[in-house]
Design an enzyme around this catalytic site. Structure first.
Site, PDB file in Angstrom:
ATOM      1  N   TYR A   1       0.810  -1.216   0.000  1.00  0.00           N
ATOM      2  CA  TYR A   1       0.000   0.000   0.000  1.00  0.00           C
ATOM      3  C   TYR A   1       0.851   1.277   0.000  1.00  0.00           C
ATOM      4  CZ  TYR A   1      -3.979  -3.050   1.144  1.00  0.00           C
ATOM      5  OH  TYR A   1      -4.952  -4.026   1.144  1.00  0.00           O
TER       6      TYR A   1
ATOM      7  N   LYS B   1       5.295 -14.093   2.710  1.00  0.00           N
ATOM      8  CA  LYS B   1       5.475 -15.069   1.621  1.00  0.00           C
ATOM      9  C   LYS B   1       6.973 -15.097   1.321  1.00  0.00           C
ATOM     10  CE  LYS B   1       2.837 -17.062  -0.798  1.00  0.00           C
ATOM     11  NZ  LYS B   1       2.466 -18.501  -0.707  1.00  0.00           N
TER      12      LYS B   1
ATOM     13  N   ASP C   1      -0.845 -17.458   2.857  1.00  0.00           N
ATOM     14  CA  ASP C   1      -1.951 -18.319   2.406  1.00  0.00           C
ATOM     15  C   ASP C   1      -2.268 -19.383   3.462  1.00  0.00           C
ATOM     16  OD1 ASP C   1       0.574 -19.321   1.869  1.00  0.00           O
ATOM     17  OD2 ASP C   1       0.081 -20.162  -0.095  1.00  0.00           O
TER      18      ASP C   1
ATOM     19  N   ASP D   1      -3.960  -6.459   6.417  1.00  0.00           N
ATOM     20  CA  ASP D   1      -5.307  -5.969   6.116  1.00  0.00           C
ATOM     21  C   ASP D   1      -6.248  -7.151   5.891  1.00  0.00           C
ATOM     22  OD1 ASP D   1      -7.374  -4.286   5.450  1.00  0.00           O
ATOM     23  OD2 ASP D   1      -6.627  -3.804   3.445  1.00  0.00           O
TER      24      ASP D   1
ATOM     25  N   ASP E   1      -9.348  -9.002   8.647  1.00  0.00           N
ATOM     26  CA  ASP E   1     -10.783  -9.186   8.383  1.00  0.00           C
ATOM     27  C   ASP E   1     -11.182 -10.644   8.610  1.00  0.00           C
ATOM     28  OD1 ASP E   1     -11.007  -6.517   7.722  1.00  0.00           O
ATOM     29  OD2 ASP E   1     -12.128  -6.859   5.876  1.00  0.00           O
TER      30      ASP E   1
HETATM   31  P1  ATP Z   1     -13.395  -0.738   3.621  1.00  0.00           P
HETATM   32  O1  ATP Z   1     -12.765  -1.241   2.374  1.00  0.00           O
HETATM   33  O2  ATP Z   1     -13.504   0.744   3.708  1.00  0.00           O
HETATM   34  O3  ATP Z   1     -12.829  -1.367   4.861  1.00  0.00           O
HETATM   35  P2  ATP Z   1     -15.500  -2.569   3.037  1.00  0.00           P
HETATM   36  O4  ATP Z   1     -15.879  -2.397   1.639  1.00  0.00           O
HETATM   37  O5  ATP Z   1     -14.603  -3.681   3.427  1.00  0.00           O
HETATM   38  O6  ATP Z   1     -14.921  -1.199   3.600  1.00  0.00           O
HETATM   39  P3  ATP Z   1     -17.306  -2.326   5.187  1.00  0.00           P
HETATM   40  O7  ATP Z   1     -17.858  -0.966   5.094  1.00  0.00           O
HETATM   41  O8  ATP Z   1     -16.272  -2.560   6.206  1.00  0.00           O
HETATM   42  O9  ATP Z   1     -16.835  -2.768   3.775  1.00  0.00           O
HETATM   43  O10 ATP Z   1     -18.484  -3.306   5.489  1.00  0.00           O
HETATM   44  C1  ATP Z   1     -18.693  -4.560   4.871  1.00  0.00           C
HETATM   45  C2  ATP Z   1     -20.059  -5.043   5.348  1.00  0.00           C
HETATM   46  O11 ATP Z   1     -19.957  -5.461   6.714  1.00  0.00           O
HETATM   47  C3  ATP Z   1     -21.078  -3.932   5.351  1.00  0.00           C
HETATM   48  O12 ATP Z   1     -21.727  -3.870   4.137  1.00  0.00           O
HETATM   49  C4  ATP Z   1     -21.974  -4.259   6.501  1.00  0.00           C
HETATM   50  O13 ATP Z   1     -23.045  -5.055   6.066  1.00  0.00           O
HETATM   51  C5  ATP Z   1     -21.076  -5.016   7.454  1.00  0.00           C
HETATM   52  N1  ATP Z   1     -20.604  -4.146   8.535  1.00  0.00           N
HETATM   53  C6  ATP Z   1     -19.482  -3.422   8.559  1.00  0.00           C
HETATM   54  N2  ATP Z   1     -19.379  -2.714   9.699  1.00  0.00           N
HETATM   55  C7  ATP Z   1     -20.481  -2.997  10.411  1.00  0.00           C
HETATM   56  C8  ATP Z   1     -20.986  -2.570  11.679  1.00  0.00           C
HETATM   57  N3  ATP Z   1     -20.317  -1.710  12.464  1.00  0.00           N
HETATM   58  N4  ATP Z   1     -22.158  -3.073  12.097  1.00  0.00           N
HETATM   59  C9  ATP Z   1     -22.836  -3.940  11.349  1.00  0.00           C
HETATM   60  N5  ATP Z   1     -22.440  -4.384  10.157  1.00  0.00           N
HETATM   61  C10 ATP Z   1     -21.261  -3.907   9.678  1.00  0.00           C
END
Ligand code: ATP
Length: 360
Positions: free
Chosen positions: A137, A192, A224, A248, A252
């Protein structure tokens, strides 16, 4: 008695609701010790003004004791190169304030059902330390698009960058109680190294730093393979240190194993500054409906209190951090106010009130 100036940026989507919620809880926990000042920024602000992080917002963030952020980003608000504007808010803060360590605790709380079967509260409890200013990044905004035919982004790894994030990870492991499985303090290097020189170098520098920490076990996992280990033996992990993009992605995944993004806290720390926001984005699909979970931002606020408490030798703040975490844990354990993303129906505002009530 110190009073701490906290610059807040609500941002976009669910950003305002979760950021306000966290402030309400932090005020309840620390009464008058925190002075919050809101500042503009984010994708909607960019659409209005052409600036995602206005100069005065940046100056306020730099001058504050800490920064609390909701989330930024809106679909369709992109730069001409196709990348999202919203992400630039915290990317700019990261680079300009040198927030090199992104700390993402992965902890299974009581009352939360892991999608992995057989794990109970406390059995998943580790921290991902993501290198936050280098890696893939680092090339943000500087990749090369050659005549629409060939595009490159360069992965950047420096000795200084790895040394400091590795040292951060080992120091963190020293302050923790080890992995739930065996109580062993352990740092796992996620890379990696088998494929790219940059990752082999990342690992080699981590090895050098490890020499200073004989009491902490060293462990390695390819990026991986670790996605499988994190599902099959999550109790083995204590602290995982990873290059920016790998960190990152795996954070998740880790969040998914303990309930999802709505409960995943995050702190971005440097020598002089700290930025605190949930690990999730602006979730525009659920914005403005009072159904977002504020827990990730509240728990990020607790990380902020602990960081301020340690930095300023302020025991009251450190204790307040523990009280906020315990209050969240009690609310989840009682199962009366379960957020939507954890299978319940509690509104953002109801959860906020429940955590405040628990704090009282
Ligand atoms: P970024 O790339 O900015 O991290 P992203 O595209 O990964 O964002 P997010 O906005 O983090 O997506 O959210 C992904 C999905 O997870 C959302 O669409 C929502 O449904 C769920 N989500 C995220 N945060 C929350 C929260 N605080 N409460 C409930 N659901 C959430």
């Amino acid at each position: 008695m110190n009073i701490y100036d906290i610059a807040t940026i609500d941002g976009d989507g669910i950003g305002p609701e979760v950021c306000q919620s966290a402030q309400t809880v932090l005020r309840e926990a620390c009464a008058s010790r925190l002075r919050f000042t809101p500042w503009p920024g984010g994708a909607a602000h960019y659409a209005k003004t052409g600036s995602v992080l206005p100069d005065e917002t940046f100056a306020a963030c730099r001058a504050a004791h800490a920064i609390l952020h909701g989330a930024a980003g809106l679909p369709g608000i992109t730069y001409p190169d196709g990348t999202e504007v919203g992400n630039d808010l915290h990317l700019q803060l990261r680079f300009k304030l040198d927030l090199f360590a992104n700390v993402r605790p992965i902890r299974l709380y009581q009352g939360v059902q892991s999608p992995l079967s057989g794990w109970s509260a406390g059995q998943i409890d580790y921290v991902i330390v993501r290198e936050n200013t280098e890696g893939l990044y680092a090339s943000r905004g500087a990749g090369v698009n050659l005549r629409g035919e060939v595009v490159t982004d360069t992965l950047v790894v420096t000795r200084k960058g790895v040394e400091r994030v590795a040292r951060f990870a080992f120091e963190l492991a020293r302050r923790r109680n080890g992995a739930p499985r065996d109580g062993q303090r352990r740092v796992t290097v996620c890379d990696k190294a088998n494929i790219l020189r940059s990752y082999a170098f990342f690992r080699a520098v981590c090895d050098e730093v490890a020499q200073e920490y004989a009491d902490v076990a060293m462990d390695y996992a390819y990026a991986d393979a670790i996605t499988v280990h994190m599902l099959k033996k999550p109790d083995f992990y204590d602290v995982i240190v990873a290059e920016n993009m790998f960190g990152d992605i795996i954070s998740d995944l880790g969040a998914g194993t303990v309930g999802g993004l709505g409960i995943a806290a995050s702190a971005e720390l440097g020598e002089a500054h700290g930025l605190f926001q949930g690990a999730h984005g602006s979730a525009p699909d659920i914005a403005g409906q009072d159904i977002a979970s504020p827990l990730a931002t509240i728990l990020s606020g607790a990380l902020m209190l602990r960081w301020l408490g340690e930095r300023h030798a302020d025991a009251a703040l450190t204790q307040a951090a523990a009280r906020v975490e315990r209050a969240v844990e009690s609310v989840l354990a009682a199962a009366q106010h379960v957020p939507h993303d954890l299978g319940g129906h509690a509104r953002c505002s109801e959860i906020t009130r429940a955590v405040c009530q628990e704090l009282r």
